[in-house]
Write a protein that holds these residues in place. Structure first.
Motif, PDB file in Angstrom:
ATOM      1  N   SER A   3       0.718  -1.335   0.064  1.00 55.77           N
ATOM      2  CA  SER A   3      -0.117  -0.004   0.029  1.00 55.77           C
ATOM      3  C   SER A   3       0.765   1.269   0.251  1.00 55.77           C
ATOM      4  CB  SER A   3      -0.897  -0.071   1.264  1.00 55.77           C
ATOM      5  OG  SER A   3      -1.647  -0.913   1.189  1.00 55.77           O
ATOM      6  N   TYR A   4       0.555   2.337  -0.490  1.00 55.78           N
ATOM      7  CA  TYR A   4       1.238   3.573  -0.626  1.00 55.78           C
ATOM      8  C   TYR A   4       0.098   4.583  -0.769  1.00 55.78           C
ATOM      9  CZ  TYR A   4       0.724   3.282  -5.479  1.00 55.78           C
ATOM     10  OH  TYR A   4       0.214   2.896  -6.903  1.00 55.78           O
ATOM     11  N   LYS A   5       0.154   5.761  -0.145  1.00 55.14           N
ATOM     12  CA  LYS A   5      -0.591   6.840   0.272  1.00 55.14           C
ATOM     13  C   LYS A   5      -0.498   8.001  -0.664  1.00 55.14           C
ATOM     14  CE  LYS A   5      -2.296   5.925   4.977  1.00 55.14           C
ATOM     15  NZ  LYS A   5      -2.096   4.834   5.053  1.00 55.14           N
ATOM     16  N   HIS A   6      -1.523   8.854  -1.048  1.00 52.00           N
ATOM     17  CA  HIS A   6      -1.488  10.249  -1.806  1.00 52.00           C
ATOM     18  C   HIS A   6      -1.007  11.106  -0.954  1.00 52.00           C
ATOM     19  CE1 HIS A   6      -2.444  13.009  -4.940  1.00 52.00           C
ATOM     20  NE2 HIS A   6      -3.012  13.917  -3.673  1.00 52.00           N
ATOM     21  N   ILE A   7       0.147  11.462  -1.097  1.00 49.82           N
ATOM     22  CA  ILE A   7       0.531  12.831  -0.224  1.00 49.82           C
ATOM     23  C   ILE A   7       0.851  13.888  -1.207  1.00 49.82           C
ATOM     24  CG2 ILE A   7       2.274  13.700   1.363  1.00 49.82           C
ATOM     25  CD1 ILE A   7       2.918  10.930   2.152  1.00 49.82           C
ATOM     26  N   PRO A   8      -0.065  15.182  -1.057  1.00 41.62           N
ATOM     27  CA  PRO A   8       0.044  16.283  -2.116  1.00 41.62           C
ATOM     28  C   PRO A   8       1.522  16.508  -2.323  1.00 41.62           C
ATOM     29  CG  PRO A   8      -1.929  16.294  -0.783  1.00 41.62           C
ATOM     30  CD  PRO A   8      -1.200  15.233  -0.411  1.00 41.62           C
ATOM     31  N   GLY A   9       1.978  16.714  -3.672  1.00 43.68           N
ATOM     32  CA  GLY A   9       3.375  17.064  -3.830  1.00 43.68           C
ATOM     33  C   GLY A   9       4.397  15.946  -3.757  1.00 43.68           C
ATOM     34  N   SER A  10       3.933  14.889  -3.240  1.00 40.51           N
ATOM     35  CA  SER A  10       5.063  13.737  -3.072  1.00 40.51           C
ATOM     36  C   SER A  10       4.316  12.294  -3.363  1.00 40.51           C
ATOM     37  CB  SER A  10       5.911  13.778  -1.843  1.00 40.51           C
ATOM     38  OG  SER A  10       4.872  13.709  -0.797  1.00 40.51           O
ATOM     39  N   SER A  11       3.442  12.278  -4.500  1.00 38.66           N
ATOM     40  CA  SER A  11       2.580  11.004  -4.477  1.00 38.66           C
ATOM     41  C   SER A  11       3.362  10.246  -5.529  1.00 38.66           C
ATOM     42  CB  SER A  11       1.238  11.667  -4.943  1.00 38.66           C
ATOM     43  OG  SER A  11       0.983  12.040  -6.206  1.00 38.66           O
ATOM     44  N   ILE A  12       4.516  10.462  -6.046  1.00 36.21           N
ATOM     45  CA  ILE A  12       5.000   9.934  -7.225  1.00 36.21           C
ATOM     46  C   ILE A  12       6.192   9.075  -6.639  1.00 36.21           C
ATOM     47  CG2 ILE A  12       6.378   9.837  -9.262  1.00 36.21           C
ATOM     48  CD1 ILE A  12       4.727  12.547  -9.981  1.00 36.21           C
ATOM     49  N   HIS A  13       6.269   7.628  -6.790  1.00 30.85           N
ATOM     50  CA  HIS A  13       7.157   6.894  -6.201  1.00 30.85           C
ATOM     51  C   HIS A  13       7.864   6.017  -7.437  1.00 30.85           C
ATOM     52  CE1 HIS A  13       5.393   7.756  -2.247  1.00 30.85           C
ATOM     53  NE2 HIS A  13       4.291   7.393  -2.780  1.00 30.85           N
ATOM     54  N   THR A  14       9.280   5.518  -6.883  1.00 31.71           N
ATOM     55  CA  THR A  14       9.704   4.675  -7.989  1.00 31.71           C
ATOM     56  C   THR A  14      10.135   3.401  -7.163  1.00 31.71           C
ATOM     57  OG1 THR A  14      10.931   6.300  -8.854  1.00 31.71           O
ATOM     58  CG2 THR A  14      11.947   4.269  -9.090  1.00 31.71           C
ATOM     59  N   VAL A  15       9.904   2.087  -7.914  1.00 25.99           N
ATOM     60  CA  VAL A  15      10.063   0.870  -7.146  1.00 25.99           C
ATOM     61  C   VAL A  15      11.122  -0.010  -8.238  1.00 25.99           C
ATOM     62  CG1 VAL A  15       9.173  -1.381  -6.412  1.00 25.99           C
ATOM     63  CG2 VAL A  15       7.624   0.595  -6.349  1.00 25.99           C
ATOM     64  N   SER A  16      12.230  -0.228  -7.493  1.00 22.55           N
ATOM     65  CA  SER A  16      13.355  -0.792  -8.365  1.00 22.55           C
ATOM     66  C   SER A  16      13.769  -1.810  -7.799  1.00 22.55           C
ATOM     67  CB  SER A  16      14.235   0.375  -8.806  1.00 22.55           C
ATOM     68  OG  SER A  16      14.800   0.988  -7.528  1.00 22.55           O
ATOM     69  N   SER A  17      14.873  -2.360  -8.492  1.00 24.14           N
ATOM     70  CA  SER A  17      15.528  -3.674  -8.047  1.00 24.14           C
ATOM     71  C   SER A  17      17.015  -3.889  -8.809  1.00 24.14           C
ATOM     72  CB  SER A  17      14.956  -4.989  -8.626  1.00 24.14           C
ATOM     73  OG  SER A  17      15.906  -6.308  -8.280  1.00 24.14           O
ATOM     74  N   SER A  18      17.836  -3.759  -7.726  1.00 23.38           N
ATOM     75  CA  SER A  18      19.210  -4.019  -8.411  1.00 23.38           C
ATOM     76  C   SER A  18      19.625  -5.524  -8.789  1.00 23.38           C
ATOM     77  CB  SER A  18      20.224  -3.846  -7.261  1.00 23.38           C
ATOM     78  OG  SER A  18      20.068  -4.445  -6.015  1.00 23.38           O
ATOM     79  N   GLY A  19      18.565  -6.352  -8.344  1.00 22.90           N
ATOM     80  CA  GLY A  19      18.840  -7.892  -8.751  1.00 22.90           C
ATOM     81  C   GLY A  19      18.169  -8.170 -10.081  1.00 22.90           C
ATOM     82  N   SER A  20      17.264  -9.037 -10.180  1.00 22.88           N
ATOM     83  CA  SER A  20      16.322  -9.411 -11.383  1.00 22.88           C
ATOM     84  C   SER A  20      15.272  -8.657 -11.583  1.00 22.88           C
ATOM     85  CB  SER A  20      16.001 -10.990 -11.582  1.00 22.88           C
ATOM     86  OG  SER A  20      14.935 -10.867 -10.241  1.00 22.88           O
ATOM     87  N   SER A  21      14.696  -8.619 -12.857  1.00 21.81           N
ATOM     88  CA  SER A  21      13.562  -7.879 -13.365  1.00 21.81           C
ATOM     89  C   SER A  21      12.564  -8.557 -12.532  1.00 21.81           C
ATOM     90  CB  SER A  21      13.548  -7.982 -14.824  1.00 21.81           C
ATOM     91  OG  SER A  21      13.422  -9.092 -15.198  1.00 21.81           O
ATOM     92  N   PHE A  22      11.342  -7.499 -12.444  1.00 22.61           N
ATOM     93  CA  PHE A  22      10.271  -8.061 -11.577  1.00 22.61           C
ATOM     94  C   PHE A  22       8.918  -7.503 -12.417  1.00 22.61           C
ATOM     95  CE2 PHE A  22      11.331  -4.182 -10.053  1.00 22.61           C
ATOM     96  CZ  PHE A  22      10.510  -3.442  -9.581  1.00 22.61           C
ATOM     97  N   GLY A  23       7.883  -8.024 -11.978  1.00 22.70           N
ATOM     98  CA  GLY A  23       6.426  -7.546 -12.407  1.00 22.70           C
ATOM     99  C   GLY A  23       5.738  -6.572 -11.417  1.00 22.70           C
TER     100      GLY A  23
END
Length: 422
Positions: free
Chosen positions: A377-397
């Motif tokens: 889960s992740y919340k909408h916070i005005p001005g900072s609602s954009i996030h990045t999910v990344s992995s240094s390992g393998s690719s993911f869905g």
């Protein structure tokens, strides 16, 4: 809304196009048609335009920067008709584009693919749940050259004063950047769309329902040439009954579905569709000997007499299309969640905004694979609602979903870095 994204004159340019097709009823309350565009490289120039409406916006984005573009409500198409009001997105380098089609209590999102992902053969899926007055629908968007599209419908379509019955070929000539929307009260699933040159195809329903009220649902479909053979699909934790997974084949295809308790083997013929009911806490591991199309229809949830989550539709990506980094935006007034599918050995390498994932995430193993899945889960916070999910390992869905009172949305996450493996 009909959108397109496409390569223009310069070899580095990328273009996307899309039609805004019908959400619920014409002129219904509070329409909002938006594009969420994320740049992959620095100094990416993005142009969004609808020439017939004299609409044009230009932005320059930095790597990982995301912008929201609101397009005129006049782009929406009604009934079975042609339109030149296609939304065009042109960028100087790769961008990730998601469309948001919203009216009061009826919305969905969809990933918009660049013209390089377009194809010349598609199979339509439309949900069957239809309250009175609603329609199954699909739309075809053409690129920069004249084109001819052939449609073999699986239900009657009334178009330009003529009724085309099941199996009666419908041939449509499209001008550059022209779209056509086709609707029916019958189930259009399995209808085949073929074209002389690549096109974009969008499919869904003006307002479908199952366990709750109705909601507009739509997806841009992948062409047959982009279908895959290996899929992992987690269940949604907030579904207290079942959701529907739909598999479609373009040729005789052998399919195996592992639901954690047993393997189901079956054969699909050309254009055939099979529904699989998915319940929490199960996940599905699907394999096939030829490419198949896999879609998830969230059937809605009635949590009480007063709290209803309505349906959404999303494409399930084959494992070979997984990425190593995604952009996520928390939409206002929704309970936003990310569904993550990753190799079990790489769960600890996932990062949210370069930090650890939130505490308390529960990883579940996917039977028959070396993958696990979780809901974040992740919340909408005005001005900072954009996030990045990344992995240094393998690719993911990753899938971006959200629910709210009498509403819901779901689509593939925005890929901002392609993975090296899956």
């Amino acid at each position: 809304m009909h959108y397109m994204a496409f390569p223009s004159g310069s070899k580095a340019s990328v273009i996307q196009m899309c039609p805004q097709y019908q959400n619920y009823a014409p002129n219904y309350e509070s329409p909002r048609f938006q594009l969420y565009i994320t740049a992959v490289q620095a100094n990416t120039k993005v142009t969004v335009q609808v020439p017939p409406l004299k609409f044009k916006e230009e932005k320059t984005l930095q790597a990982g920067e995301r912008v929201t573009i609101s397009v005129p409500t006049g782009v929406e198409m009604y009934n079975s008709e042609k339109s030149f009001k296609t939304v065009r997105v042109e960028a100087s380098s790769n961008v990730s584009v998601t469309s948001f089609n919203y009216k009061l209590y009826t919305a969905d999102t969809a990933m918009i693919y660049p013209t390089t992902e377009w194809g010349t053969e598609y199979f339509i899926f439309t949900p069957s749940g239809s309250p009175y007055g609603s329609k199954k629908e699909f739309a075809v968007t053409n690129g920069k050259n004249k084109n001819q599209v052939e449609i073999l419908p699986e239900a009657s379509i009334n178009f330009q004063g003529r009724v085309f019955k099941i199996g009666e070929k419908l041939v449509i000539d499209l001008e550059p950047y022209e779209s056509v929307q086709l609707q029916s009260t019958g189930d259009l699933s399995g209808s085949r769309v073929s074209s002389q040159q690549p096109v974009a195809v969008f499919s869904g329903h003006t307002c479908t329902f199952h366990f709750t009220k109705c909601n507009h649902v739509y997806e841009q479909l992948l062409p047959v040439s982009r279908w895959g053979t290996s899929f992992i699909l987690p269940a949604l934790s907030f579904q207290n009954q079942y959701d529907s997974v739909y598999l479609q084949a373009s040729q005789t295809t052998q399919v195996t579905v592992n639901n954690g308790k047993r393997n189901d083997d079956f054969r699909l013929s050309r254009g055939q569709m099979k529904e699989i009911k998915l319940t929490d806490p199960k996940s599905l591991f699907i394999q096939s000997d030829h490419g198949i199309q896999v879609l998830l229809l969230f059937n809605g949830v009635k949590n009480s007499w007063f709290l209803l989550y309505d349906p959404f539709l999303m494409t399930i990506m084959p494992r070979d299309r997984f990425c190593s980094s995604y952009s996520l935006e928390a939409l206002e007034n929704f309970d936003n969640k990310a569904l993550i599918v990753v190799k079990t050995s790489a769960t600890a390498k996932l990062r949210l905004d370069n930090g650890n994932l939130p505490q308390g995430i529960q990883w579940e193993k996917v039977a028959g694979t070396d993958f696990s899945w979780a809901e974040m889960s992740y919340k909408h916070i005005p001005g900072s609602s954009i996030h990045t999910v990344s992995s240094s390992g393998s690719s993911f869905g990753l899938y971006s979903i959200g629910v709210s009172q009498m509403n819901g949305y779901g689509s593939v996450g925005q890929c901002i870095e392609e993975g090296q493996d899956s």
